[in-house]
Write an enzyme that holds these catalytic residues in place. Structure first.
Site, PDB file in Angstrom:
ATOM      1  N   LYS A  22      -7.211   1.219   6.515  1.00  0.00           N
ATOM      2  CA  LYS A  22      -7.129   0.171   5.489  1.00  0.00           C
ATOM      3  C   LYS A  22      -8.470  -0.013   4.783  1.00  0.00           C
ATOM      4  O   LYS A  22      -8.539  -0.083   3.558  1.00  0.00           O
ATOM      5  CB  LYS A  22      -6.703  -1.157   6.148  1.00  0.00           C
ATOM      6  CG  LYS A  22      -6.984  -2.389   5.305  1.00  0.00           C
ATOM      7  CD  LYS A  22      -6.567  -3.670   5.989  1.00  0.00           C
ATOM      8  CE  LYS A  22      -7.599  -4.444   6.730  1.00  0.00           C
ATOM      9  NZ  LYS A  22      -8.697  -5.064   6.004  1.00  0.00           N
ATOM     10  N   ARG A 122     -17.950 -16.008   3.839  1.00  0.00           N
ATOM     11  CA  ARG A 122     -17.943 -14.712   3.169  1.00  0.00           C
ATOM     12  C   ARG A 122     -18.438 -14.777   1.709  1.00  0.00           C
ATOM     13  O   ARG A 122     -17.677 -14.516   0.768  1.00  0.00           O
ATOM     14  CB  ARG A 122     -16.540 -14.081   3.263  1.00  0.00           C
ATOM     15  CG  ARG A 122     -16.080 -13.962   4.701  1.00  0.00           C
ATOM     16  CD  ARG A 122     -14.757 -13.276   4.850  1.00  0.00           C
ATOM     17  NE  ARG A 122     -14.853 -11.835   4.740  1.00  0.00           N
ATOM     18  CZ  ARG A 122     -13.844 -10.998   4.938  1.00  0.00           C
ATOM     19  NH1 ARG A 122     -12.660 -11.462   5.263  1.00  0.00           N
ATOM     20  NH2 ARG A 122     -13.996  -9.704   4.812  1.00  0.00           N
ATOM     21  N   ILE A 124     -20.559 -13.744  -1.817  1.00  0.00           N
ATOM     22  CA  ILE A 124     -20.647 -12.466  -2.537  1.00  0.00           C
ATOM     23  C   ILE A 124     -22.015 -12.315  -3.211  1.00  0.00           C
ATOM     24  O   ILE A 124     -22.179 -11.523  -4.125  1.00  0.00           O
ATOM     25  CB  ILE A 124     -19.533 -12.363  -3.606  1.00  0.00           C
ATOM     26  CG1 ILE A 124     -19.468 -13.660  -4.422  1.00  0.00           C
ATOM     27  CG2 ILE A 124     -18.195 -12.031  -2.989  1.00  0.00           C
ATOM     28  CD1 ILE A 124     -18.853 -13.494  -5.768  1.00  0.00           C
ATOM     29  N   ARG A 398      -0.992  -7.109   6.920  1.00  0.00           N
ATOM     30  CA  ARG A 398      -2.079  -6.653   6.051  1.00  0.00           C
ATOM     31  C   ARG A 398      -2.723  -5.380   6.598  1.00  0.00           C
ATOM     32  O   ARG A 398      -3.303  -4.608   5.834  1.00  0.00           O
ATOM     33  CB  ARG A 398      -3.180  -7.719   5.959  1.00  0.00           C
ATOM     34  CG  ARG A 398      -2.860  -8.925   5.121  1.00  0.00           C
ATOM     35  CD  ARG A 398      -4.102  -9.791   4.966  1.00  0.00           C
ATOM     36  NE  ARG A 398      -5.247  -8.960   4.659  1.00  0.00           N
ATOM     37  CZ  ARG A 398      -6.471  -9.113   5.166  1.00  0.00           C
ATOM     38  NH1 ARG A 398      -6.729 -10.085   5.982  1.00  0.00           N
ATOM     39  NH2 ARG A 398      -7.440  -8.298   4.842  1.00  0.00           N
TER      40      ARG A 398
HETATM   41  C1  LIG Z   1     -11.914  -4.502   3.383  1.00  0.00           C
HETATM   42  C2  LIG Z   1     -13.013  -4.337   4.364  1.00  0.00           C
HETATM   43  O1  LIG Z   1     -13.656  -3.299   4.432  1.00  0.00           O
HETATM   44  N1  LIG Z   1     -13.222  -5.358   5.200  1.00  0.00           N
HETATM   45  C3  LIG Z   1     -14.236  -5.245   6.222  1.00  0.00           C
HETATM   46  C4  LIG Z   1     -15.577  -5.566   5.619  1.00  0.00           C
HETATM   47  O2  LIG Z   1     -15.497  -6.852   5.033  1.00  0.00           O
HETATM   48  P1  LIG Z   1     -16.644  -7.339   4.035  1.00  0.00           P
HETATM   49  O3  LIG Z   1     -17.103  -6.204   3.227  1.00  0.00           O
HETATM   50  O4  LIG Z   1     -16.147  -8.553   3.351  1.00  0.00           O
HETATM   51  O5  LIG Z   1     -17.758  -7.752   5.079  1.00  0.00           O
HETATM   52  P2  LIG Z   1     -19.322  -7.736   4.862  1.00  0.00           P
HETATM   53  O6  LIG Z   1     -19.913  -6.569   5.551  1.00  0.00           O
HETATM   54  O7  LIG Z   1     -19.615  -7.908   3.429  1.00  0.00           O
HETATM   55  O8  LIG Z   1     -19.750  -9.060   5.631  1.00  0.00           O
HETATM   56  C5  LIG Z   1     -20.665  -9.042   6.711  1.00  0.00           C
HETATM   57  C6  LIG Z   1     -21.478 -10.323   6.727  1.00  0.00           C
HETATM   58  O9  LIG Z   1     -22.258 -10.378   5.536  1.00  0.00           O
HETATM   59  C7  LIG Z   1     -22.099 -11.613   4.891  1.00  0.00           C
HETATM   60  N2  LIG Z   1     -22.248 -11.404   3.424  1.00  0.00           N
HETATM   61  C8  LIG Z   1     -21.499 -10.447   2.807  1.00  0.00           C
HETATM   62  C9  LIG Z   1     -21.618 -10.215   1.439  1.00  0.00           C
HETATM   63  C10 LIG Z   1     -22.536 -10.994   0.707  1.00  0.00           C
HETATM   64  O10 LIG Z   1     -22.693 -10.866  -0.516  1.00  0.00           O
HETATM   65  N3  LIG Z   1     -23.264 -11.950   1.364  1.00  0.00           N
HETATM   66  C11 LIG Z   1     -23.147 -12.171   2.705  1.00  0.00           C
HETATM   67  O11 LIG Z   1     -23.825 -13.032   3.268  1.00  0.00           O
HETATM   68  C12 LIG Z   1     -20.676 -12.048   5.279  1.00  0.00           C
HETATM   69  O12 LIG Z   1     -20.502 -13.425   5.120  1.00  0.00           O
HETATM   70  C13 LIG Z   1     -20.611 -11.587   6.719  1.00  0.00           C
HETATM   71  O13 LIG Z   1     -21.206 -12.557   7.536  1.00  0.00           O
HETATM   72  O14 LIG Z   1     -16.572  -5.523   6.637  1.00  0.00           O
HETATM   73  C14 LIG Z   1     -16.378  -6.482   7.684  1.00  0.00           C
HETATM   74  C15 LIG Z   1     -17.554  -6.386   8.621  1.00  0.00           C
HETATM   75  O15 LIG Z   1     -17.550  -5.191   9.292  1.00  0.00           O
HETATM   76  C16 LIG Z   1     -15.052  -6.246   8.365  1.00  0.00           C
HETATM   77  O16 LIG Z   1     -14.818  -7.273   9.285  1.00  0.00           O
HETATM   78  C17 LIG Z   1     -13.919  -6.194   7.359  1.00  0.00           C
HETATM   79  O17 LIG Z   1     -12.745  -5.741   7.978  1.00  0.00           O
HETATM   80  C1  LIG Z   2     -11.436  -8.900   8.261  1.00  0.00           C
HETATM   81  C2  LIG Z   2     -10.671  -7.850   7.963  1.00  0.00           C
HETATM   82  O1  LIG Z   2     -10.306  -7.468   6.723  1.00  0.00           O
HETATM   83  P1  LIG Z   2     -10.652  -8.120   5.309  1.00  0.00           P
HETATM   84  O2  LIG Z   2     -12.101  -7.899   5.040  1.00  0.00           O
HETATM   85  O3  LIG Z   2      -9.809  -7.342   4.369  1.00  0.00           O
HETATM   86  O4  LIG Z   2     -10.309  -9.584   5.404  1.00  0.00           O
HETATM   87  C3  LIG Z   2     -10.147  -6.946   9.020  1.00  0.00           C
HETATM   88  O5  LIG Z   2      -9.677  -5.847   8.656  1.00  0.00           O
HETATM   89  O6  LIG Z   2     -10.184  -7.317  10.199  1.00  0.00           O
END
Ligand SMILES: CC(=O)N[C@H]1[C@@H](OP(=O)(O)OP(=O)(O)OC[C@H]2O[C@@H](n3ccc(=O)[nH]c3=O)[C@H](O)[C@@H]2O)O[C@H](CO)[C@@H](O)[C@@H]1O
Ligand SMILES: C=C(OP(=O)(O)O)C(=O)O
Length: 445
Positions: A22, A122, A124, A398
């Site tokens: 995924k 989370r 951005i 999902r």
């Molecule tokens: C679709 C996908 O691939 N989802 C995965 C992706 O989510 P996703 O890409 O959303 O996760 P991130 O690696 O970005 O998040 C990791 C940490 O960084 C923080 N953060 C992130 C972005 C940002 O701009 N600022 C910030 O502070 C988040 O709040 C979190 O605490 O990686 C996560 C961490 O391995 C996984 O659990 C998810 O399954």
């Molecule tokens: C947190 C997950 O996915 P997503 O970032 O899409 O919410 C997950 O795959 O466990």
């Protein structure tokens, strides 16, 4: 409200095949928006709700998407919109991954803010910091983020404050068509980042260093559609490995790549589970009692946060006390309350959970609070006394392809009940083979 029903007590044995990842297929579909020439063909695309959602996002942007037999084709030669609306981004955060491709290709994009969700806030900020460093002007308002650039984005040196998977992917995609060189420092190193880089490179991009903390992207002027096969889902694989371990079973997880699962394998071995790495998968054999271990989630190559709740289910059945520390998301212990309904003893202190092993789990009505929490409750249900009913299964849909079918193929007593919107039972069957398969319908199918 549809449900999974699990009757505990069966030992799992046999072979289970892992679907495409995924977390790879979603950024790869988003990256297909970069293809100004030709059509992309993406193989081993899992039939998941998230895949349908991202397909709909692309369609709302004017791309043509078809899905047939786990193959997605994306024709993004003509795009008609630069806006990803709330309707889709609210359903799935990964929709935000279209921002980098749209901005770099069209010079303008407007995306609904993904906001927080169950497992944490989370933010951005790291995505936006990257785009700004590349020359984009960002405006936030009315729940949307709008980004524009005069001409092309320009390559830049971007240090990520956190090694964010999504920010690394979004910036990599934006940089692929930027003018000049982009360096992403403290980049995420997950296998899905490498898969995306391979995809971009076959589209004509120049991405080097994916899988390390420094990624270098030389921007090119144009990218084209290609054929690509998505890597196997390491989280799905890990979930079935734990299903084998928790039931004291013997399961071959076909397609699992050991290199992607090192921390999970290490912890299972520490507990006394036998792991045999084969050419085309991993055999997992377990005899109880298993030893308790401590687990701390970290970005890759650390222990994955997406396996934390499933591991906790296993620790409930091991001998001794375990300490589970969640460092990636600040609110990823919601499954604890649900486990407690099944007679588990877990004490949460901040980001740490102290798990008492050798629990006599009993079946209960529980609710999946997020995707992996749902999988973990099903794992607990496999060894609980009596029947466990797991609701909230839209979360599970999902990320797991045919979960009940795959587990019952290993001998689990699990089935799914479909309910209509008013809670009316639509169909129920103990013979899960009779249940309709999840189908993805996109235009052109
Ligand atoms: C679709 C996908 O691939 N989802 C995965 C992706 O989510 P996703 O890409 O959303 O996760 P991130 O690696 O970005 O998040 C990791 C940490 O960084 C923080 N953060 C992130 C972005 C940002 O701009 N600022 C910030 O502070 C988040 O709040 C979190 O605490 O990686 C996560 C961490 O391995 C996984 O659990 C998810 O399954
Ligand atoms: C947190 C997950 O996915 P997503 O970032 O899409 O919410 C997950 O795959 O466990």
């Amino acid at each position: 409200m549809s449900k999974f029903i699990v009757r505990g007590g069966n030992v799992l044995t046999g072979n289970v095949k892992v679907s495409g990842a995924k977390n790879s297929v979603l950024p790869i579909i988003a990256a297909s928006l970069l293809g100004e020439e030709g059509v992309s063909i993406i193989r081993d695309a899992p039939p998941l709700d998230d895949v349908r959602t991202i397909s709909r996002v692309l369609e709302s942007l004017g791309a043509k998407v078809t899905y047939d037999q786990e193959v997605i084709t994306v024709d993004a030669r003509q795009l008609s919109s630069y806006e990803a609306p709330y309707e889709w981004v609210r359903k799935m955060r990964a929709s935000f991954l279209v921002m980098g491709p749209l901005l770099t290709r069209l010079g303008h994009t407007r995306i609904s803010l993904p906001g927080g969700c169950a497992i944490g806030t989370r933010p951005i900020d790291q995505h936006l910091k990257g785009f700004e460093a590349m020359g984009a002007k960002i405006q936030l308002g009315q729940g949307y983020v709008e980004a524009t650039v005069d001409g092309r984005l320009r390559g830049a040196k971007i240090y990520l404050d956190v090694a964010s998977v999504g920010a690394t992917e979004n910036i990599m995609m934006a940089a692929a068509l930027a003018e000049g060189t982009t360096l992403i420092e403290n980049a995420a190193k997950e296998p899905e980042i490498v898969d995306l880089a391979n995809y971009l490179n076959s589209m004509g991009a120049i991405v080097r260093g994916a899988g390390t903390e420094m990624i270098r992207i030389e921007g090119v002027e144009k990218l084209h559609g290609v054929e690509h096969t998505v890597i196997p889902d390491r989280v799905e694989a890990g979930t079935y490995m734990i299903a084998a371990a928790i039931t004291g079973g013997d399961v071959f997880v076909e397609g699992a790549i050991a290199d992607h699962l090192n921390p999970v394998i290490a912890k299972l071995e520490e507990m006394g589970v036998q792991i045999d790495v084969k050419e085309n998968g991993i055999r997992v054999t377990a005899k109880h009692p298993l030893k308790s271990v401590d687990v701390k989630t970290l970005p890759y190559p650390g222990f994955p946060t997406d396996m934390q709740s499933q591991m906790m289910a296993l620790l409930l059945k091991s001998e001794g006390t375990s300490v589970v520390t969640e460092t990636v998301f600040e609110n990823r212990f919601m499954h604890v309350e649900q486990f407690t309904l099944m007679n588990a003893q877990i004490k949460v202190e901040g980001r740490t959970a102290i798990v008492t092993g050798s629990s006599n789990l009993v079946g209960a009505k529980v609710c999946a609070t997020d995707l992996r929490a749902g999988a973990a409750l099903i794992l607990a249900g496999l060894v609980a006394e009596g029947t466990t009913e797991v609701s909230g299964i839209h979360h599970i849909d999902r990320g797991y392809v045919n979960l009940a079918e795959k587990l019952s193929g290993l001998g689990a007593d699990i089935w799914r009940i479909e309910m209509g919107e008013e809670g009316k039972r639509l169909e129920s069957s103990h013979a899960v083979e009779e249940l309709p398969k999840l189908k993805i319908q996109t235009s052109g199918v």
